[in-house]
Design an enzyme around this catalytic site. Structure first.
Site, PDB file in Angstrom:
ATOM      1  N   GLY A 112       0.819  -1.146  -0.110  1.00  0.00           N
ATOM      2  CA  GLY A 112       0.109  -0.037   0.099  1.00  0.00           C
ATOM      3  C   GLY A 112       0.798   1.071  -0.033  1.00  0.00           C
ATOM      4  O   GLY A 112       2.046   1.186  -0.194  1.00  0.00           O
ATOM      5  N   GLY A 113       0.449   2.341   0.101  1.00  0.00           N
ATOM      6  CA  GLY A 113       1.099   3.477   0.117  1.00  0.00           C
ATOM      7  C   GLY A 113       1.986   3.644   1.380  1.00  0.00           C
ATOM      8  O   GLY A 113       3.206   4.234   1.145  1.00  0.00           O
ATOM      9  N   MET A 114       2.019   3.026   2.615  1.00  0.00           N
ATOM     10  CA  MET A 114       2.968   3.381   3.494  1.00  0.00           C
ATOM     11  C   MET A 114       3.715   1.993   3.876  1.00  0.00           C
ATOM     12  O   MET A 114       4.935   2.082   4.351  1.00  0.00           O
ATOM     13  CB  MET A 114       2.305   3.756   4.794  1.00  0.00           C
ATOM     14  CG  MET A 114       1.638   4.897   4.652  1.00  0.00           C
ATOM     15  SD  MET A 114       1.542   5.630   6.321  1.00  0.00           S
ATOM     16  CE  MET A 114       3.051   5.535   6.801  1.00  0.00           C
ATOM     17  N   GLY A 115       3.207   0.783   3.758  1.00  0.00           N
ATOM     18  CA  GLY A 115       3.785  -0.556   3.880  1.00  0.00           C
ATOM     19  C   GLY A 115       3.801  -1.584   2.881  1.00  0.00           C
ATOM     20  O   GLY A 115       2.968  -1.667   1.870  1.00  0.00           O
TER      21      GLY A 115
ATOM     22  N   LYS B  79       3.662  -6.293   8.384  1.00  0.00           N
ATOM     23  CA  LYS B  79       3.573  -5.179   7.388  1.00  0.00           C
ATOM     24  C   LYS B  79       5.005  -4.237   8.017  1.00  0.00           C
ATOM     25  O   LYS B  79       5.205  -4.114   8.970  1.00  0.00           O
ATOM     26  CB  LYS B  79       2.554  -4.294   7.713  1.00  0.00           C
ATOM     27  CG  LYS B  79       2.196  -2.934   6.855  1.00  0.00           C
ATOM     28  CD  LYS B  79       0.902  -2.247   6.877  1.00  0.00           C
ATOM     29  CE  LYS B  79       0.707  -1.314   6.123  1.00  0.00           C
ATOM     30  NZ  LYS B  79      -0.503  -0.525   6.213  1.00  0.00           N
TER      31      LYS B  79
ATOM     32  N   ASP C  97     -10.854   6.363   4.499  1.00  0.00           N
ATOM     33  CA  ASP C  97     -10.447   5.745   3.404  1.00  0.00           C
ATOM     34  C   ASP C  97     -11.082   4.602   3.263  1.00  0.00           C
ATOM     35  O   ASP C  97     -10.758   3.614   2.649  1.00  0.00           O
ATOM     36  CB  ASP C  97      -8.855   5.525   3.406  1.00  0.00           C
ATOM     37  CG  ASP C  97      -8.357   5.169   1.974  1.00  0.00           C
ATOM     38  OD1 ASP C  97      -8.829   5.608   1.082  1.00  0.00           O
ATOM     39  OD2 ASP C  97      -7.377   4.260   2.172  1.00  0.00           O
TER      40      ASP C  97
END
Length: 210
Positions: free
Chosen positions: A52-55, A72, A161
């Site tokens: 995903g965007g962070m992990g 993660k 989200d």
């Protein structure tokens, strides 16, 4: 966020060779893409299954309890504060519709990681693409999502989200609201008293603990 087919990845992301995203302190060994996280060593890292965007999410095994988990790992170069904040939000919302966090730690290279419940199932996004999807099951899942979101709202936490790709339908009938990375705390109603010290806090800790 697990199962076959794999969950939909975040917008703008793309599949990568899992070996390209392993923490620098982990060396792949036979069989391919298997390794031990240095901190803590109880988790045996497997293949990447989503990002995903962070992990970046990996299949992993908790060697202490002999169970499958998801690990993660934060992407290199991102804010550890925001990553830890997401982990703390998830861990501080105890609800059947929110996957429990088992551990929060830091790799020797400084990147945080978290171990969490591994869910066998599919994203709602994947299920909706199947014409034979069970409408009764989908209606029940929608009700469960509403209950979960309602619980978060009772703690003044807003997900921000919600989308099919962030909702998991487990093979055992579970329904999970995933990815709380953009969650924020709503302002207290006018006239409300100040929150008690024990109330949920979205502040990120200055350090990461194992």
């Amino acid at each position: 966020m697990n199962g076959d087919p794999p969950p939909t990845t975040a917008p703008g992301s793309h599949p990568r060779d899992p070996r390209e995203t392993l923490p620098r302190t982990v060396t792949p060994a036979a069989p391919a893409n298997q390794a031990h996280l240095d901190t803590p060593a109880r988790y045996k890292l497997g293949e990447q299954f989503a990002e995903g965007g962070m992990g970046i999410l990996y299949h992993a095994r908790d060697l202490t309890f002999g169970r499958a988990v998801a690990v993660k790992v934060m992407r290199p170069g991102l804010s550890a504060t925001e990553f830890v904040r997401e982990a703390k939000v998830t861990a501080q919302l105890p609800h059947p519709g929110i996957p429990p966090v088992y551990a929060l730690g830091e790799l020797p290279d400084g990147r945080p990681f978290l171990a969490m419940k591994y869910v066998n199932g599919h994203t709602l996004d994947a299920v909706l693409k199947v014409r034979t999807a069970d409408r009764a099951r989908l209606l029940g899942a929608f009700e469960r999502v509403c209950e979960t979101v309602g619980f978060a709202h009772s703690k003044r936490v807003v997900h921000r989200d919600l989308k099919p790709a962030n909702l998991m339908l487990g093979d055992a009938g579970e329904v999970f609201v995933m990815d709380w990375g953009l969650a924020t705390r709503a302002a207290a109603p006018a006239g409300a008293s100040a929150p008690a010290p024990a109330e949920l806090s979205l502040a990120a800790a200055p350090t990461v603990v194992n």
